[in-house]
Design a protein around this motif. Structure first.
Motif, short mmCIF file in Angstrom:
data_model
loop_
_atom_site.label_atom_id
_atom_site.label_comp_id
_atom_site.label_asym_id
_atom_site.label_seq_id
_atom_site.Cartn_x
_atom_site.Cartn_y
_atom_site.Cartn_z
N MET A 1 0.62 -1.31 0.50
CA MET A 1 -0.50 -0.06 -0.02
C MET A 1 0.98 1.17 0.12
N PRO A 2 0.50 2.11 -0.84
CA PRO A 2 1.65 3.21 -1.09
C PRO A 2 1.52 3.80 0.79
N LYS A 3 2.30 4.99 0.61
CA LYS A 3 2.10 5.46 2.32
C LYS A 3 1.67 7.75 1.36
N ARG A 4 0.91 7.89 2.12
CA ARG A 4 0.80 9.17 2.18
C ARG A 4 1.61 9.94 2.73
N ILE A 5 2.16 11.36 1.14
CA ILE A 5 2.65 12.12 1.24
C ILE A 5 1.91 13.49 1.31
N LEU A 6 1.79 14.72 2.90
CA LEU A 6 0.78 15.51 3.12
C LEU A 6 1.98 16.57 2.72
N GLN A 7 1.73 18.00 2.96
CA GLN A 7 1.99 19.53 2.61
C GLN A 7 1.75 20.23 3.38
N GLY A 8 2.56 20.82 4.39
CA GLY A 8 1.42 22.13 5.66
C GLY A 8 2.86 22.97 6.65
N LYS A 9 2.57 23.31 7.59
CA LYS A 9 3.23 24.48 7.91
C LYS A 9 3.43 23.79 9.21
N VAL A 10 5.02 24.21 9.21
CA VAL A 10 5.80 24.05 10.65
C VAL A 10 4.85 25.39 11.42
N VAL A 11 3.90 24.35 12.58
CA VAL A 11 3.48 25.21 13.84
C VAL A 11 4.36 25.25 15.27
N SER A 12 5.29 24.13 15.05
CA SER A 12 5.33 24.50 16.30
C SER A 12 6.94 23.31 16.48
N ASP A 13 7.96 24.13 16.84
CA ASP A 13 9.50 22.90 16.92
C ASP A 13 10.03 23.04 18.50
N LYS A 14 8.69 23.27 19.85
CA LYS A 14 8.81 23.36 20.68
C LYS A 14 9.58 22.37 21.30
N ASN A 15 9.52 20.67 20.99
CA ASN A 15 9.98 19.90 21.64
C ASN A 15 10.67 18.72 20.38
N GLU A 16 11.73 17.74 21.29
CA GLU A 16 13.22 17.71 20.55
C GLU A 16 12.50 16.67 19.66
N GLN A 17 13.22 16.44 18.54
CA GLN A 17 13.04 15.90 17.11
C GLN A 17 11.66 15.44 16.48
N THR A 18 10.89 16.81 17.79
CA THR A 18 9.03 16.27 16.34
C THR A 18 8.79 17.98 15.97
N VAL A 19 8.20 17.91 15.34
CA VAL A 19 7.74 19.07 14.66
C VAL A 19 5.78 18.57 14.52
N THR A 20 5.44 20.10 14.80
CA THR A 20 3.81 19.96 14.98
C THR A 20 3.45 20.79 13.37
N VAL A 21 2.81 20.20 12.23
CA VAL A 21 2.24 20.09 11.06
C VAL A 21 1.23 20.21 10.66
N LEU A 22 0.94 21.69 10.55
CA LEU A 22 -0.58 21.78 9.75
C LEU A 22 -0.66 21.61 8.85
N VAL A 23 -1.85 20.86 8.00
CA VAL A 23 -2.08 20.59 6.87
C VAL A 23 -3.40 21.09 6.50
N GLU A 24 -3.65 21.90 5.83
CA GLU A 24 -5.18 21.93 5.52
C GLU A 24 -5.69 21.71 3.75
N ARG A 25 -6.67 21.03 4.05
CA ARG A 25 -7.28 20.66 2.79
C ARG A 25 -8.41 21.13 2.26
N ARG A 26 -9.16 21.43 1.14
CA ARG A 26 -9.85 22.85 0.88
C ARG A 26 -10.43 21.47 0.07
N PHE A 27 -11.93 21.78 -0.02
CA PHE A 27 -13.25 20.60 -0.84
C PHE A 27 -14.20 21.25 -0.62
N LYS A 28 -15.40 21.56 -1.82
CA LYS A 28 -16.18 21.60 -2.26
C LYS A 28 -17.91 21.04 -1.32
N HIS A 29 -18.26 22.34 -0.76
CA HIS A 29 -19.00 21.20 0.50
C HIS A 29 -19.85 20.75 -0.56
N PRO A 30 -20.82 19.82 0.05
CA PRO A 30 -21.54 18.88 -1.13
C PRO A 30 -22.76 19.66 -1.04
#
Length: 82
Positions: A1-30
């Motif tokens: 199974m292929p691995k998902r790849i997402l793109q986002g913005k780093v919003v926190s780097d306070k922890n050691e060897q960890t970053v928090t990434v905010l991923v935003e998606r846009r879609f049309k409301h049904p």
């Protein structure tokens, strides 16, 4: 199974060897046919602590590293100016 790849913005780097990434998606409301923005935060492994707040990065799925980390930072994405 292929691995998902997402793109986002780093919003926190306070922890050691960890970053928090905010991923935003846009879609049309049904029903309303309006573009809706939805976002989610992911914790990603950053082994060298090289990514800082504000960086645009790509993250890839991986085996669980800790209780909350299931993603690894792949590369820094080049932001295209429009």
């Amino acid at each position: 199974m292929p691995k998902r790849i997402l793109q986002g913005k780093v919003v926190s780097d306070k922890n050691e060897q960890t970053v928090t990434v905010l991923v935003e998606r846009r879609f049309k409301h049904p029903l309303l046919h309006k573009t809706v923005r939805s976002s989610k935060k992911y914790r990603a492994h950053d082994a060298q602590n090289q990514f800082k707040v504000g960086d645009i990065v790509r993250i890839v799925e991986c085996a669980p590293i800790s209780k909350t980390k299931r993603w690894t930072v792949l590369t820094e994405a080049n932001e295209v100016s429009a």
